[in-house]
Enzyme design. Structure first.
Site, short mmCIF file in Angstrom:
data_model
loop_
_atom_site.label_atom_id
_atom_site.label_comp_id
_atom_site.label_asym_id
_atom_site.label_seq_id
_atom_site.Cartn_x
_atom_site.Cartn_y
_atom_site.Cartn_z
N SER A 91 0.86 -1.18 0.00
CA SER A 91 0.00 0.00 0.00
C SER A 91 0.89 1.22 0.00
CB SER A 91 -0.92 0.02 1.22
OG SER A 91 -1.49 1.31 1.40
N GLY A 92 0.66 2.12 -0.94
CA GLY A 92 1.48 3.32 -1.03
C GLY A 92 1.25 4.29 0.11
N SER A 93 -0.01 4.58 0.43
CA SER A 93 -0.28 5.53 1.51
C SER A 93 0.22 4.99 2.84
CB SER A 93 -1.78 5.85 1.58
OG SER A 93 -2.54 4.69 1.87
N ASP A 253 -11.05 5.51 -0.88
CA ASP A 253 -9.71 5.86 -0.40
C ASP A 253 -9.64 7.37 -0.34
OD1 ASP A 253 -6.90 6.38 -0.17
OD2 ASP A 253 -6.47 4.42 -1.04
N GLY A 258 -1.61 4.93 -3.55
CA GLY A 258 -0.29 4.68 -4.14
C GLY A 258 -0.24 3.50 -5.08
N THR A 259 -0.79 2.34 -4.64
CA THR A 259 -0.77 1.18 -5.54
C THR A 259 -1.76 1.37 -6.68
OG1 THR A 259 -2.35 0.02 -4.11
CG2 THR A 259 -0.01 -0.42 -3.74
#
Length: 357
Positions: A91-93, A253, A258-259
């Site tokens: 997960s990017g965040s 979200d 990010g992903t």
């Protein structure tokens, strides 16, 4: 007061998406890799995630990150990402939140003006370049695991909607990407509930009709989220688009994701709409933004893939202790369908090993 479980939690959000970090109360779990540790928590320790995320201690729009020691000697720290209904490989965040918390709380040493980190996610090693000033992490740019497109313009049948075209792409999670305008959406805050309801239907149809399995890890399988894509524009010479990702059990979200950004970069590159090194700005339904680019191209199994780079900022909001009183009737929490669109039962998540095939 007497608690039988206690966690130290650092509250944090990345561009609006909550990614709290547990810094005390869970030291380590068994596993030879971070993916193994994720599976162990999924199968044997899911009560930790539920305590942190389910009501009455948590909320449907929260994520939680556990930070066991890295198993790869190249990494300074590992992390396992727990979301509302599942554990995810990347997960990017949450990565931005974890890196920020590790540096701003002093768990890892901060070097100004730039701190280079290598973190071990279940998906693999994540390199993070952290711009720092006066003890604050001002921006984090992370190099994600490779992203690739599994399907372009695939037709699926969605209950109550009929036939629609979607793309399926992996960016650390696997996304069903759909053009928002074609379904009458502008991706505004007043559309959020309708987007969530439809997004869950699209995800369910994609899971059933377009089976997916990562070529290098068959336990990463199935479509994870739906992403509604806004039109591609140019702003000051840079590509820009709005989006919202629908996270199960049915919420938007709050960040640009990010992903999801990595997956959309993969689609843009596959369609010839973005070049290596070109900046793509992804805007969320809340108006927050991530910058991104394609760093390079490669192959993942039989797929043409890209190496995505995504950047954003996180902010610490609180430091607290979360506990469970042994007389509390809600030891591992609960969910209700008024806010948890698809209410989650209180059973352990079914083993990936049982469902992998």
């Amino acid at each position: 007061m007497r608690w039988n479980r206690t966690f130290t939690m650092v509250g944090c959000h990345a561009e609006g998406e909550v990614g709290n970090v547990i810094t005390g109360g869970l030291i380590d779990v068994p596993g030879n890799t971070m993916f193994d540790k994720m599976i162990y928590l999924e199968e044997h320790g899911d009560e930790f995630r539920k305590i942190c995320l389910f009501e009455p201690r948590g909320s449907v729009n929260h994520n939680v990150n556990f930070i066991p020691p890295a198993t790869d000697p190249r990494a300074q720290m590992g992390y396992v990402i727990g979301e509302s209904t599942e554990y995810v490989a990347m997960s990017g965040s949450n990565t931005i939140c974890v890196a920020t918390v590790l540096l701003e709380t002093g768990i890892l040493r901060m070097h100004e003006p730039v701190t280079e980190l290598v973190l071990e996610a279940p998906a693999g090693l994540i390199h993070a370049r952290c711009e720092c000033s006066n003890g604050k992490v001002m921006r984090i740019e992370f190099t994600n695991q490779p992203a690739f497109v599994a399907n372009l313009d695939a037709e699926i049948e969605v209950k109550g909607l009929g036939s629609i075209k979607i793309d399926v792409a992996y960016g650390g999670m696997t996304y069903a990407l759909v053009d928002a305008q074609s379904l009458g959406f502008s991706i505004t805050s007043d559309e959020a509930r309708e987007l969530c309801e439809l997004g869950q239907k699209i995800k369910a149809a994609a899971v059933e009709q377009l089976p997916f399995s990562h070529p290098l890890n068959p336990l990463i399988k199935g479509v994870t989220n739906t992403q509604f894509m806004g039109p591609l524009k140019r702003e000051n010479g840079k590509l820009l688009a709005r989006n919202t990702v629908i996270v199960s059990p049915g919420r938007c979200d709050r960040s640009p994701c990010g992903t999801g950004t990595a997956a959309r970069l993969g689609v843009l590159h596959a369609r010839g709409l973005i070049d290596v090194g070109e900046t793509f700005i992804h805007e969320s339904i809340t108006g927050s933004r991530f910058d991104s680019r394609v760093a390079s191209t490669m192959r993942v199994g039989n797929y043409d893939a890209i190496v995505p780079v995504v950047s954003g900022q996180a902010w610490i909001t609180s430091i607290s202790q979360v506990g469970v009183d042994p007389t509390d009737r809600f030891q591992a929490g609960f969910t209700l369908a008024d806010t948890w669109l698809d209410a989650v039962d209180n059973k352990l998540i079914k083993s990936r090993k049982e469902t992998a095939g």
